[in-house]
Design an enzyme around this catalytic site. Sequence first.
Site, mmCIF file in Angstrom:
data_model
loop_
_atom_site.group_PDB
_atom_site.id
_atom_site.type_symbol
_atom_site.label_atom_id
_atom_site.label_comp_id
_atom_site.label_asym_id
_atom_site.label_seq_id
_atom_site.Cartn_x
_atom_site.Cartn_y
_atom_site.Cartn_z
ATOM 1 N N TYR A 91 0.699 -1.245 -0.117
ATOM 2 C CA TYR A 91 0.085 -0.129 0.005
ATOM 3 C C TYR A 91 0.921 1.335 0.039
ATOM 4 O O TYR A 91 0.257 2.367 0.003
ATOM 5 C CB TYR A 91 -0.938 0.028 1.074
ATOM 6 C CG TYR A 91 -2.177 -0.969 1.011
ATOM 7 C CD1 TYR A 91 -3.287 -0.900 0.175
ATOM 8 C CD2 TYR A 91 -1.978 -2.307 1.557
ATOM 9 C CE1 TYR A 91 -4.107 -1.973 -0.078
ATOM 10 C CE2 TYR A 91 -2.978 -3.202 1.514
ATOM 11 C CZ TYR A 91 -3.776 -3.152 0.558
ATOM 12 O OH TYR A 91 -4.825 -4.085 0.315
ATOM 13 N N PHE A 147 -10.481 -4.379 11.050
ATOM 14 C CA PHE A 147 -11.869 -4.002 10.449
ATOM 15 C C PHE A 147 -11.612 -4.375 9.130
ATOM 16 O O PHE A 147 -10.654 -4.834 8.530
ATOM 17 C CB PHE A 147 -12.031 -2.634 10.561
ATOM 18 C CG PHE A 147 -11.106 -1.523 10.050
ATOM 19 C CD1 PHE A 147 -10.959 -1.176 8.823
ATOM 20 C CD2 PHE A 147 -10.129 -1.214 10.998
ATOM 21 C CE1 PHE A 147 -9.981 -0.516 8.274
ATOM 22 C CE2 PHE A 147 -9.147 -0.093 10.503
ATOM 23 C CZ PHE A 147 -9.058 0.128 9.086
#
Length: 417
Positions: A130, A417
């Site tokens: 990322y 999450f």
Amino acid sequence: MANEQTGPTPELRVLKPDEWDKIYANLIRAFGGPPEAPEERELWNSLTEFDRFLGAWDGDVCVGSAGAFSFRLTVPGGASVPAAGVTMVSVAATHRRRGLLTSMMRRQLDDVRSWGEPLAVLTASEPAIYGRFGYGAATFQTDATIDTRRAGLSVPAGTDDVRLRYAEPAEVLDACEEVYARLVPGRPGMPARRPGWERLGVLDPESRRGGGSPLQCVVAERDGGTVGYARFRVKPNWGPAGADGEVVLSDLEALDPAAKAALWRFLFDIDLTSTLVARGRPVDDGWQYLVSDIRRCRPTLRDALYVRLVDVGAALRARTYQAPVDVVFEVADPFCRWNEGRWRLTGDAKGASCERTEDPADLALSVRELGAAYLGGVSLSALAAAGRVRALLPDALAEASLAFGNAGAAPWLPHGF
């Protein structure tokens, strides 16, 4: 290097509720394939915000996904800032090396900008992925395997005034969630949980137990009110010398040092156990300063939350700064070019402004480094020492690094999450 694969370009579109099972099946397969318990699938389905989730389709076959929960994240100064919680990112192995991930990241960041959310955040299955999309590692966490027979615990005054009692995790969920909510403004990186997210803490399928007990909970009380809680499992074990069980901590939160110490003391003293495993704890967690021998705890550090500034100006205005700062950044952001250029940040502990400028730059860095430093857990000086930040005006680095630091609690992400 392998050649780029060819084939039809998958269609990228917003997820429909009746497509969720297909997208989730592709996600599970991408992460290795072990099936999840029905209650786990049901929870993630209920939390999915369908208009914020993308699916990539090759005909009627799902070959990729990328979602974004709508979070509010605490930043230095205590403000709660809208943030896109990037999640469920996957690309089918049959469709790698076609630019599909880049296409999804491009669409997603454009969407996040259109929603007016200045931040995007994620936890990375592989950290190398990322950075090229502008995400920087902004929070870290400590894992520990504590030898409770050899690492004693000294507790502060007032601990004996705390009453501990066992409770069924689901029955005290509301009281525990109130404790969590009171702590959120005081620690950068903590998300304010929307309704439904509290269920994540008491999710207890057999597949998560690892040979341990069902989830147990102890609440800490004072003057009739809940001031803390611990959720954990006990994994029994017997060796040649007798009992050698393990306590595996899931969550521990408390409103004050005495309540927190009382919970840690309880975990250290559980009968028939000799090891306490604590994962994902804050790097400044107080237990580290109560133990008699930190070496017997084997602490290890690992990355947690990655932060991406989607709107540099809005993001830098949203937080405060622990010392006065007036600095011009030259920001490189080839993936979101609306951020590129010079920004003048002026701020202090009361507030900040950040606007475009033609003034000469004091510091040059990429949006990735701004993301890493944003919550105050990574210093600009450390990034400069690694060659990731360039000081064009010598005094500017020290000034900005001090200002970006965090005088309170270290930034921390309490759950995935």
